[in-house]
Design an enzyme around this catalytic site. Sequence first.
Site, short mmCIF file in Angstrom:
data_model
loop_
_atom_site.label_atom_id
_atom_site.label_comp_id
_atom_site.label_asym_id
_atom_site.label_seq_id
_atom_site.Cartn_x
_atom_site.Cartn_y
_atom_site.Cartn_z
N GLU A 186 -3.96 -0.42 -9.30
CA GLU A 186 -2.92 0.53 -9.67
C GLU A 186 -1.71 -0.30 -10.12
OE1 GLU A 186 -3.35 4.42 -6.87
OE2 GLU A 186 -2.82 2.61 -5.78
N HIS A 224 -1.33 -2.90 -7.12
CA HIS A 224 -2.03 -2.52 -5.89
C HIS A 224 -3.54 -2.67 -6.07
CE1 HIS A 224 -3.15 0.67 -2.69
NE2 HIS A 224 -2.94 -0.49 -2.12
N SER A 246 0.82 -1.21 0.00
CA SER A 246 0.00 0.00 0.00
C SER A 246 0.85 1.25 0.00
CB SER A 246 -0.86 0.05 1.28
OG SER A 246 -1.66 -1.07 1.38
N ASN A 283 -3.86 5.96 -2.10
CA ASN A 283 -3.52 6.16 -0.68
C ASN A 283 -2.94 7.54 -0.39
OD1 ASN A 283 -4.59 3.82 0.27
ND2 ASN A 283 -2.71 2.64 0.08
N1 CAA Z 1 -15.61 -10.25 -0.50
C1 CAA Z 1 -16.29 -10.45 -1.64
N2 CAA Z 1 -17.46 -9.83 -1.94
C2 CAA Z 1 -17.96 -8.98 -1.02
C3 CAA Z 1 -17.30 -8.72 0.20
C4 CAA Z 1 -16.08 -9.39 0.46
N3 CAA Z 1 -15.36 -9.19 1.58
N4 CAA Z 1 -18.05 -7.82 0.90
C5 CAA Z 1 -19.12 -7.53 0.14
N5 CAA Z 1 -19.08 -8.22 -1.02
C6 CAA Z 1 -20.04 -8.14 -2.12
C7 CAA Z 1 -21.41 -8.63 -1.72
O1 CAA Z 1 -21.57 -10.00 -1.97
C8 CAA Z 1 -22.33 -7.81 -2.63
O2 CAA Z 1 -22.38 -8.39 -3.93
P1 CAA Z 1 -23.67 -8.14 -4.91
O3 CAA Z 1 -23.77 -6.67 -5.16
O4 CAA Z 1 -23.33 -8.93 -6.14
O5 CAA Z 1 -24.82 -8.66 -4.14
C9 CAA Z 1 -21.60 -6.48 -2.79
O6 CAA Z 1 -20.23 -6.75 -2.44
C10 CAA Z 1 -22.17 -5.44 -1.87
O7 CAA Z 1 -22.11 -5.96 -0.54
P2 CAA Z 1 -23.19 -5.70 0.60
O8 CAA Z 1 -24.53 -5.46 -0.01
O9 CAA Z 1 -23.08 -6.77 1.64
O10 CAA Z 1 -22.65 -4.41 1.35
P3 CAA Z 1 -22.35 -2.97 0.80
O11 CAA Z 1 -23.33 -2.54 -0.23
O12 CAA Z 1 -22.12 -2.15 2.01
O13 CAA Z 1 -20.95 -3.14 0.03
C11 CAA Z 1 -18.62 -2.87 0.09
C12 CAA Z 1 -19.81 -3.61 0.68
C13 CAA Z 1 -18.46 -3.23 -1.39
C14 CAA Z 1 -17.39 -3.34 0.86
C15 CAA Z 1 -18.88 -1.32 0.23
O14 CAA Z 1 -19.22 -1.02 1.55
C16 CAA Z 1 -17.68 -0.49 -0.16
O15 CAA Z 1 -17.42 -0.24 -1.33
N6 CAA Z 1 -16.92 -0.01 0.86
C17 CAA Z 1 -15.73 0.81 0.64
C18 CAA Z 1 -14.55 -0.11 0.34
C19 CAA Z 1 -13.32 0.67 0.05
O16 CAA Z 1 -13.23 1.89 0.09
N7 CAA Z 1 -12.24 -0.09 -0.23
C20 CAA Z 1 -10.92 0.47 -0.44
C21 CAA Z 1 -10.14 0.37 0.85
S1 CAA Z 1 -8.55 1.13 0.72
C22 CAA Z 1 -7.61 -0.05 0.01
O17 CAA Z 1 -8.03 -1.14 -0.27
C23 CAA Z 1 -6.19 0.35 -0.29
C24 CAA Z 1 -5.17 0.20 0.75
O18 CAA Z 1 -4.00 0.08 0.39
C25 CAA Z 1 -5.49 0.26 2.19
P1 NAD Z 2 -3.46 -9.50 6.47
O1 NAD Z 2 -2.90 -9.26 7.81
O2 NAD Z 2 -4.92 -9.77 6.31
O3 NAD Z 2 -2.69 -10.70 5.74
C1 NAD Z 2 -1.30 -10.80 5.62
C2 NAD Z 2 -0.97 -12.28 5.57
O4 NAD Z 2 0.39 -12.45 5.18
C3 NAD Z 2 -1.13 -13.00 6.93
O5 NAD Z 2 -2.10 -14.00 6.77
C4 NAD Z 2 0.26 -13.57 7.21
O6 NAD Z 2 0.21 -14.86 7.81
C5 NAD Z 2 0.83 -13.64 5.81
N1 NAD Z 2 2.30 -13.68 5.75
C6 NAD Z 2 3.20 -12.97 6.45
N2 NAD Z 2 4.46 -13.30 6.04
C7 NAD Z 2 4.33 -14.23 5.07
C8 NAD Z 2 5.24 -14.96 4.25
N3 NAD Z 2 6.57 -14.78 4.34
N4 NAD Z 2 4.74 -15.84 3.34
C9 NAD Z 2 3.41 -16.03 3.21
N5 NAD Z 2 2.50 -15.36 3.95
C10 NAD Z 2 2.96 -14.46 4.87
O7 NAD Z 2 -3.02 -8.22 5.60
P2 NAD Z 2 -3.68 -7.65 4.26
O8 NAD Z 2 -4.69 -6.63 4.61
O9 NAD Z 2 -4.04 -8.79 3.36
O10 NAD Z 2 -2.43 -6.86 3.65
C11 NAD Z 2 -1.43 -7.52 2.89
C12 NAD Z 2 -0.73 -6.50 2.01
O11 NAD Z 2 -1.69 -5.86 1.16
C13 NAD Z 2 -0.02 -5.38 2.77
O12 NAD Z 2 1.14 -5.02 2.08
C14 NAD Z 2 -1.06 -4.25 2.74
O13 NAD Z 2 -0.49 -2.98 2.87
C15 NAD Z 2 -1.63 -4.45 1.34
N6 NAD Z 2 -2.98 -3.91 1.13
C16 NAD Z 2 -3.92 -4.00 2.12
C17 NAD Z 2 -5.20 -3.49 1.89
C18 NAD Z 2 -6.28 -3.57 2.94
O14 NAD Z 2 -7.31 -2.90 2.78
N7 NAD Z 2 -6.13 -4.35 3.99
C19 NAD Z 2 -5.51 -2.93 0.64
C20 NAD Z 2 -4.52 -2.89 -0.37
C21 NAD Z 2 -3.25 -3.37 -0.10
#
Ligand code: CAA
Ligand code: NAD
Length: 293
Positions: free
Chosen positions: A152, A140, A119, A190
């Site tokens: 990405e 990503h 990330s 991000n």
């Molecule tokens: N895995 C697979 N499918 C999932 C799921 C999961 N964990 N959670 C929900 N779904 C599916 C559901 O089955 C449903 O499918 P259908 O439309 O085909 O029925 C759909 O997603 C919508 O789900 P829900 O009706 O249960 O719930 P919702 O409308 O609240 O949607 C959500 C759930 C899609 C997660 C929505 O809340 C959402 O878009 N949230 C924001 C997520 C977001 O911003 N993600 C980015 C995070 S940042 C990141 O990832 C980057 C990083 O590096 C940290």
């Molecule tokens: P998580 O904690 O759910 O899962 C990480 C997994 O990696 C754990 O199950 C751990 O056992 C495993 N692991 C650690 N070392 C390992 C190794 N050497 N070999 C195999 N498995 C190993 O974390 P996550 O949320 O899936 O995040 C994983 C990566 O994805 C991070 O780099 C995170 O920044 C990135 N990411 C996370 C998100 C998010 O929303 N959580 C979104 C985009 C990218």
Amino acid sequence: MAIQKVGVVGCGLMGSGIAQVSAQAGFPTVVREVSPEIVDKGLRSIDKNLARLVEKAIINEAQKNEIRGRLKGTTALEDLKGCDVIVEAIIEQLPAKRELFGALDALCPASTIFASNTSSLTITEIATATKRPQRFVGLHFFNPVPVMKLVEVVRTIATDPAVYEEMVAFGTKLGKTPVRAHDSTGFIVNRLLVPYLLDAIRALEEGVGSIEDIDNSMKLGCGHPMGPLTLLDFVGLDTTYYIANIMFDEFRERRFASPPLLKRMVLAGWNGRKAGRGFYDYSDPQKPKAMKF
Ligand code: CAA
Ligand code: NAD
């Protein structure tokens, strides 16, 4: 070079989703975890997602079984040897990622392409743990991977342009819309999202509003699908904490600094939904209850 077989390392929140979309796109996919228990947990979450797709008649039972048949879970790194591309999704810590890619570099043929789902870490810094920085990119994905449409695709100054284009095409094959990004910390999403999420914690710390009111404000006032504190729980507070520290280290700007409350929650193990507790208590996952601090 055509991608025929895919490897994924990590079967947590992100790795399980990446393995699922890879198998759904028709690629034989090997996913590696550190213990059989975690492999099973990750595969169970994929089974649940595929069963939901059958219920909704998006795929039929036979297709589900075919997809599942393309997925192999393992704890042995050697099982990734024959993969044409390996996507890493392990913990957001540089030493762990460098160690993993160093070992994969020694194991895999020179043709294998390496990708990190990091990330916030610098792709260049991970790639230099290998002798193939020209065959190294960032891929990503977004959580939940099977639902979110974006990937990405990140290139460094060392990435071979042909490898980069192949990875853009691979993103499309996985059913995602690829966007092109340079190797700048946090890439596009991000860079914009993380300061917003950290500001929501600062608003809570400063008593601007309650957990529910901060979340409802952004849902109902701005049309976001989730409020920021719910989204933090969804992403994982440990992961967000690592990301904030990495981004602060890079930019030295307060907007990327981890709020003290985030650090304390991570120290306490309140890592969000996956831990059963974060800004909300998930004892009843259908009805999360806001925590009282
Ligand atoms: N895995 C697979 N499918 C999932 C799921 C999961 N964990 N959670 C929900 N779904 C599916 C559901 O089955 C449903 O499918 P259908 O439309 O085909 O029925 C759909 O997603 C919508 O789900 P829900 O009706 O249960 O719930 P919702 O409308 O609240 O949607 C959500 C759930 C899609 C997660 C929505 O809340 C959402 O878009 N949230 C924001 C997520 C977001 O911003 N993600 C980015 C995070 S940042 C990141 O990832 C980057 C990083 O590096 C940290
Ligand atoms: P998580 O904690 O759910 O899962 C990480 C997994 O990696 C754990 O199950 C751990 O056992 C495993 N692991 C650690 N070392 C390992 C190794 N050497 N070999 C195999 N498995 C190993 O974390 P996550 O949320 O899936 O995040 C994983 C990566 O994805 C991070 O780099 C995170 O920044 C990135 N990411 C996370 C998100 C998010 O929303 N959580 C979104 C985009 C990218």
